[in-house]
Design an enzyme around this catalytic site. Structure first.
Site, PDB file in Angstrom:
ATOM      1  N   CYS A 116      35.176   8.034 -56.427  1.00 20.10           N
ATOM      2  CA  CYS A 116      35.795   9.155 -56.594  1.00 20.10           C
ATOM      3  C   CYS A 116      35.120  10.467 -57.406  1.00 20.10           C
ATOM      4  CB  CYS A 116      37.307   8.945 -57.513  1.00 20.10           C
ATOM      5  SG  CYS A 116      38.002  10.394 -57.338  1.00 20.10           S
ATOM      6  N   CYS A 161      38.043  11.367 -64.668  1.00 20.44           N
ATOM      7  CA  CYS A 161      39.181  10.948 -65.312  1.00 20.44           C
ATOM      8  C   CYS A 161      38.470   9.750 -66.409  1.00 20.44           C
ATOM      9  CB  CYS A 161      40.341  10.348 -64.455  1.00 20.44           C
ATOM     10  SG  CYS A 161      40.894  11.407 -63.355  1.00 20.44           S
ATOM     11  N   CYS A 192      39.061   5.886 -66.084  1.00 17.97           N
ATOM     12  CA  CYS A 192      38.976   5.392 -64.874  1.00 17.97           C
ATOM     13  C   CYS A 192      37.768   4.725 -64.150  1.00 17.97           C
ATOM     14  CB  CYS A 192      39.710   6.560 -63.473  1.00 17.97           C
ATOM     15  SG  CYS A 192      39.898   5.921 -61.973  1.00 17.97           S
ATOM     16  N   CYS A 201      53.021   0.286 -52.512  1.00 17.07           N
ATOM     17  CA  CYS A 201      52.385   1.605 -52.978  1.00 17.07           C
ATOM     18  C   CYS A 201      51.113   1.521 -52.607  1.00 17.07           C
ATOM     19  CB  CYS A 201      52.636   1.554 -54.351  1.00 17.07           C
ATOM     20  SG  CYS A 201      54.104   1.573 -55.130  1.00 17.07           S
ATOM     21  N   CYS A 260      55.233   4.095 -50.927  1.00 21.19           N
ATOM     22  CA  CYS A 260      54.673   5.217 -52.048  1.00 21.19           C
ATOM     23  C   CYS A 260      53.399   5.253 -51.635  1.00 21.19           C
ATOM     24  CB  CYS A 260      55.267   4.459 -53.332  1.00 21.19           C
ATOM     25  SG  CYS A 260      54.455   5.516 -54.630  1.00 21.19           S
ATOM     26  N   CYS A 317      57.119  10.008 -58.356  1.00 21.79           N
ATOM     27  CA  CYS A 317      57.032   8.886 -59.536  1.00 21.79           C
ATOM     28  C   CYS A 317      55.750   9.451 -60.244  1.00 21.79           C
ATOM     29  CB  CYS A 317      56.332   7.765 -58.549  1.00 21.79           C
ATOM     30  SG  CYS A 317      55.732   6.420 -59.548  1.00 21.79           S
ATOM     31  N   ARG A 325      58.858   2.113 -65.167  1.00 27.16           N
ATOM     32  CA  ARG A 325      57.977   0.759 -64.910  1.00 27.16           C
ATOM     33  C   ARG A 325      56.914   0.580 -65.840  1.00 27.16           C
ATOM     34  NH1 ARG A 325      55.574   2.558 -60.091  1.00 27.16           N
ATOM     35  NH2 ARG A 325      57.696   2.011 -59.261  1.00 27.16           N
TER      36      ARG A 325
HETATM   37  N1  SAM Z   1      43.110   9.366 -57.219  1.00 25.40           N
HETATM   38  C1  SAM Z   1      44.664   9.576 -57.382  1.00 25.40           C
HETATM   39  C2  SAM Z   1      45.025  10.371 -58.765  1.00 25.40           C
HETATM   40  O1  SAM Z   1      44.263  10.164 -59.629  1.00 25.40           O
HETATM   41  O2  SAM Z   1      46.009  11.159 -58.709  1.00 25.40           O
HETATM   42  C3  SAM Z   1      45.502   8.411 -57.309  1.00 25.40           C
HETATM   43  C4  SAM Z   1      44.677   7.139 -57.964  1.00 25.40           C
HETATM   44  S1  SAM Z   1      44.861   7.002 -59.513  1.00 25.40           S
HETATM   45  C5  SAM Z   1      43.926   5.652 -59.975  1.00 25.40           C
HETATM   46  C6  SAM Z   1      46.557   6.642 -60.176  1.00 25.40           C
HETATM   47  C7  SAM Z   1      46.704   6.485 -61.497  1.00 25.40           C
HETATM   48  O3  SAM Z   1      46.153   5.297 -61.950  1.00 25.40           O
HETATM   49  C8  SAM Z   1      46.196   7.437 -62.680  1.00 25.40           C
HETATM   50  O4  SAM Z   1      46.799   8.704 -62.664  1.00 25.40           O
HETATM   51  C9  SAM Z   1      46.377   6.727 -64.100  1.00 25.40           C
HETATM   52  O5  SAM Z   1      47.595   7.096 -64.569  1.00 25.40           O
HETATM   53  C10 SAM Z   1      46.272   5.290 -63.590  1.00 25.40           C
HETATM   54  N2  SAM Z   1      45.096   4.578 -63.916  1.00 25.40           N
HETATM   55  C11 SAM Z   1      43.753   4.644 -63.634  1.00 25.40           C
HETATM   56  N3  SAM Z   1      43.043   3.901 -64.405  1.00 25.40           N
HETATM   57  C12 SAM Z   1      43.511   3.365 -65.393  1.00 25.40           C
HETATM   58  C13 SAM Z   1      43.218   2.507 -66.137  1.00 25.40           C
HETATM   59  N4  SAM Z   1      42.032   2.174 -66.506  1.00 25.40           N
HETATM   60  N5  SAM Z   1      44.341   2.102 -67.123  1.00 25.40           N
HETATM   61  C14 SAM Z   1      45.695   2.517 -67.079  1.00 25.40           C
HETATM   62  N6  SAM Z   1      45.998   3.342 -66.054  1.00 25.40           N
HETATM   63  C15 SAM Z   1      45.132   3.636 -65.330  1.00 25.40           C
HETATM   64 FE1  SF4 Z   2      39.634   9.591 -59.203  1.00 18.26          FE
HETATM   65 FE2  SF4 Z   2      40.259   7.574 -60.708  1.00 18.26          FE
HETATM   66 FE3  SF4 Z   2      40.759  10.043 -61.327  1.00 18.26          FE
HETATM   67 FE4  SF4 Z   2      42.169   9.121 -59.394  1.00 18.26          FE
HETATM   68  S1  SF4 Z   2      42.340   8.676 -61.847  1.00 18.26           S
HETATM   69  S2  SF4 Z   2      41.165  11.145 -59.538  1.00 18.26           S
HETATM   70  S3  SF4 Z   2      40.723   7.726 -58.653  1.00 18.26           S
HETATM   71  S4  SF4 Z   2      38.853   9.231 -61.064  1.00 18.26           S
END
Ligand code: SAM
Ligand code: SF4
Ligand code: DTB
Length: 325
Positions: free
Chosen positions: A64, A68, A71, A108, A139, A199, A271
């Site tokens: 990606c 973030c 992530c 989901c 979802c 959600c 949740r």
């Molecule tokens: N890429 C899309 C986005 O960011 O909107 C969808 C997938 S993203 C992985 C979905 C959510 O997963 C993130 O917004 C975050 O809240 C959660 N998430 C990702 N990594 C995480 C982590 N290490 N611990 C807890 N929640 C996490």
């Molecule tokens: Fe990409 Fe992870 Fe951020 Fe979703 S949460 S936009 S997968 S970096």
């Protein structure tokens, strides 16, 4: 109590004028008082012993472009997650059938995108149609959407779109720089306008303060309509991400966050999301007592571990919890 009085009471409880300071006081009051309040509200809106099960599938793993900080799927960090192509319709169908057989009511699908490209988007529409036809709730979470996309998803039969605020607006710039808070709110507004259930929740344990948590809950609860589903994630610390070594959270802070979300958004499914693998049974039981009534059910979240199905079944058994049918 007459039905009429009950409706009036519920109207007073569904508020959209929350203030951060007020929520901070609510969240930090003595734990027993907070739990009593959350339980009382929970029992008015839901059966207190029923929990909804959602199964997650990562339909497009890693690679990606976003940054973030939490992530493992960001291409900017060196983690064990490698970028992979989008899954096939067959793979989706098999995973959804399996989830249904195991008792999940919602499937989901998550994709590691900033926003979907047209070619991929069409594939996701087919996935939604396929899963919906199996009689499961659908979802999707795949980043930002424009208006045309939300309407096409609705037409395909999408029930929920997950798009988290992740944290407060004040803390946001320490976590993500590649898109701003307003973008998130705009996507949520488009999802709502298209008639798809919202959600949206966030993550705690990223080094934010208690007032950030209160502020995030205010933003969610002060939306024109409360999200139908509010995932509260405890940060899963993944090696290679900037938040890998952040300090551990006091476990009661997760309980307090869930209780506060329950009080502020009485009719939402709250949740207990990421982080359950690191929690013991007693901690999870307290989260259910605080008003959590949904979980991710399946041995993997997107890239990290979630409790085994057998372990969750045993816990539900011991607590007398039934899965929502
Ligand atoms: N890429 C899309 C986005 O960011 O909107 C969808 C997938 S993203 C992985 C979905 C959510 O997963 C993130 O917004 C975050 O809240 C959660 N998430 C990702 N990594 C995480 C982590 N290490 N611990 C807890 N929640 C996490
Ligand atoms: Fe990409 Fe992870 Fe951020 Fe979703 S949460 S936009 S997968 S970096
Ligand atoms: C949400 O709020 N939590 C889920 C889901 N929505 C997509 C994701 C949790 C991801 C945890 C880290 C991982 O497994 O990569």
């Amino acid at each position: 109590m007459s039905n009429c009085v009950q409706v009036l009471e519920k109207n007073k409880e569904i508020r959209h004028d929350w203030q951060t300071q007020e929520v901070l006081s609510l969240m930090t009051q003595p734990l027993n008082d907070l739990l009593f309040q959350a339980q009382s509200i929970h029992r008015k809106y839901f059966d207190a012993n029923t929990v909804q099960l959602s199964t997650l599938l990562n339909i497009k793993r890693g690679g990606c472009p976003e940054d973030c900080a939490y992530c493992p799927q960001s291409a900017r960090y060196k983690t064990v997650v490698k970028g992979e192509p989008i899954l096939s319709l067959d793979e989706i169908r098999n995973a959804a059938e399996n989830a249904k057989r195991e008792g999940a009511t919602r499937f989901c699908m998550g994709a590691a995108w900033r926003s979907p490209k047209e070619r991929d988007f069409k594939l996701v529409l087919d996935m939604v149609k396929e899963v919906k036809a199996m009689g499961m709730e659908t979802c999707v979470t795949m980043g930002m959407l424009n208006e045309d996309q939300t309407f096409r998803l609705k037409q395909a039969g999408l029930d929920f779109y997950n798009h988290n605020l992740d944290c407060s607006e004040s803390f946001y710039e320490t976590i993500i720089s590649t898109r701003d808070y307003r973008d998130r709110l705009e996507t949520l507004a488009r999802v709502r306008k298209a008639g798809i259930n919202v959600c949206s929740g966030g993550i705690i344990g990223m080094g934010e303060g208690k007032s950030d948590r209160a502020e995030m809950l205010c933003t969610l609860a002060n939306l024109e309509k409360h999200p139908e589903s509010v995932p509260i994630n405890l940060l899963v610390k993944v090696k290679g991400t900037p938040l890998a070594d952040v300090e551990d959270l006091d476990p009661f802070d997760m309980v307090r966050m869930i209780a506060t979300a329950r009080i502020m958004m009485p009719a939402a499914y709250v949740r207990l999301s990421a982080g359950r693998s690191g929690m013991n049974d007693e901690h999870q039981a307290l989260c259910f007592m605080a008003g959590a009534n949904s979980i991710f059910y399946g041995e993997e979240l997107l890239t990290t571990d979630n409790p085994a199905l057998e372990k969750d079944r045993l816990l539900f058994d011991r607590l007398g919890i039934n899965a929502l049918q």
